[in-house]
Scaffold this active site. Structure first.
Site, PDB file in Angstrom:
ATOM      1  N   ILE A  71       0.827  -1.206   0.000  1.00 61.25           N
ATOM      2  CA  ILE A  71       0.000   0.000   0.000  1.00 61.25           C
ATOM      3  C   ILE A  71       0.862   1.256   0.000  1.00 61.25           C
ATOM      4  O   ILE A  71       0.530   2.261  -0.625  1.00 61.25           O
ATOM      5  CB  ILE A  71      -0.952   0.009   1.218  1.00 61.25           C
ATOM      6  N   CYS A 133       9.642   1.380   8.636  1.00 59.57           N
ATOM      7  CA  CYS A 133       9.564   2.301   7.501  1.00 59.57           C
ATOM      8  C   CYS A 133      10.970   2.552   6.977  1.00 59.57           C
ATOM      9  O   CYS A 133      11.928   2.595   7.751  1.00 59.57           O
ATOM     10  CB  CYS A 133       8.982   3.653   7.930  1.00 59.57           C
ATOM     11  N   GLY A 222      -1.031 -12.757   7.481  1.00 59.96           N
ATOM     12  CA  GLY A 222      -1.960 -13.879   7.459  1.00 59.96           C
ATOM     13  C   GLY A 222      -1.423 -15.095   8.203  1.00 59.96           C
ATOM     14  O   GLY A 222      -0.355 -15.049   8.823  1.00 59.96           O
ATOM     15  N   GLY A 255      -1.077 -13.206  11.995  1.00 59.33           N
ATOM     16  CA  GLY A 255      -1.792 -14.404  11.574  1.00 59.33           C
ATOM     17  C   GLY A 255      -2.857 -14.922  12.514  1.00 59.33           C
ATOM     18  O   GLY A 255      -3.233 -16.089  12.445  1.00 59.33           O
ATOM     19  N   GLY A 276      -5.558  -8.705  12.386  1.00 58.69           N
ATOM     20  CA  GLY A 276      -5.395  -7.879  11.195  1.00 58.69           C
ATOM     21  C   GLY A 276      -6.016  -8.459   9.951  1.00 58.69           C
ATOM     22  O   GLY A 276      -7.180  -8.195   9.627  1.00 58.69           O
TER      23      GLY A 276
END
Length: 315
Positions: A71, A133, A222, A255, A276
């Site tokens: 993103i 970042c 995940g 996950g 998440g």
């Protein structure tokens, strides 16, 4: 009934379940499915100083056990966040853990200062510092991969926030020794840690024989990364037990789809759990996981959630 409250660096939360940054926007979208005030804390999408359009499309790709996202921290910037998003979260009674990010250590500090100046700052129970970042001042090196860079960000953010507002450094698993980064962050003033962020991954479109993501690489999240999260939490909590790192709370993430998944992170040493990627196909996942975790603890005969934190280290 099991006592499900948890305390993170002096801040008591009604329960240990949170959203994970970037997976539930800033609250209004998820509020259509359940009352976000029912969460222990709502973690916002990472916010930077200025508006940001993000990376090229495509930005997401499925994997057999999760997803890749690229993103690029798209968002409206801190001014819009404190004008619109934070006041809305406060208006519905949410407890908030804003996630902040930056391309330089001074940008992190600027965002923290703007956050503190918000009239809605009272709903903030802590600040998550997303140090995963790229550091624009150091040829794109990710802050969380360097102890000194991580420590500098944490120290500057700590200066901008009241002492009674804890800060949680969000660590990357893409390092040789995560305990070294954890120790540097705590020494610099982090009151807790969030573990883990996504793993760097990549997928190739075998029809077109080119990268699936416009940004080439992306963050893997995940179910496939949960064992990595369990390992990282275990290692850092063990270092705390051994006195190599001062003891601070860990927020576990990576996950989690079920109450049993959450219990695994808690037993490894997490005092709170974020959900998440699971919210993409089940928007009510955070509250469902809370209900499942509560039932599991009751079935196992525990009187309180706190009794289970780190229990795998002593069994």
């Amino acid at each position: 009934m099991v006592e499900m409250s948890t305390t993170l660096s002096g801040r008591r939360l009604a329960n240990p379940l949170m959203t994970a940054s970037g997976c539930a926007a800033n609250g209004q979208e998820l509020h259509r499915f359940f009352d976000v005030a029912g969460l222990g804390a709502f973690v916002t999408k990472s916010v930077m100083a200025d508006p940001r359009s993000g990376r090229d499309t495509p930005r997401m790709a499925e994997t057999p056990s999760g997803m890749l996202n690229s993103i690029g921290l798209q968002g409206p910037g801190i001014a819009a966040f404190v004008e619109h998003d934070l006041p809305w979260l406060a208006s519905v009674g949410a407890t908030v853990l804003p996630s902040i990010a930056g391309g330089s250590s001074t940008e992190f500090a600027h965002v923290a200062a703007a956050l503190r100046a918000s009239p809605a700052f009272g709903c903030v129970a802590g600040v998550e510092v997303n140090i995963s970042c790229p550091n624009v001042a150091n040829r794109g090196l990710v802050f969380a991969c360097d102890p000194l860079a991580s420590a500098k960000v944490v120290a500057l953010v700590r200066e901008q926030l009241p002492r009674d507002v804890p800060i949680f450094a969000k660590l990357s698993p893409d390092v040789t020794d995560i305990t070294t980064i954890a120790a540097a962050c705590v020494k610099a003033g982090a009151d807790g840690l969030t573990m883990i962020n996504t793993l760097l991954g990549m997928a190739i479109d075998t029809d077109r024989l080119r990268p699936q993501l416009g940004g080439v690489t992306g963050g893997l999240s995940g179910p496939g990364i949960r064992p990595v999260a369990v390992r990282a939490i275990w290692q850092v909590r063990q270092a705390m037990f051994e006195g190599r790192i001062p003891t601070v709370p860990i927020i576990g993430v990576g996950g989690v789809r079920t109450g049993n998944d959450a219990l695994e992170l808690v037993a490894a040493g997490a005092s709170a759990v974020q959900v998440g990627t699971a919210t993409f196909n089940d928007p009510s996942a955070p509250m469902r996981v809370l209900a499942e975790l509560t039932e599991l603890l009751e079935t196992k005969g525990f009187a309180s959630f706190a009794d289970v934190v780190g229990i795998a280290h002593v069994r």
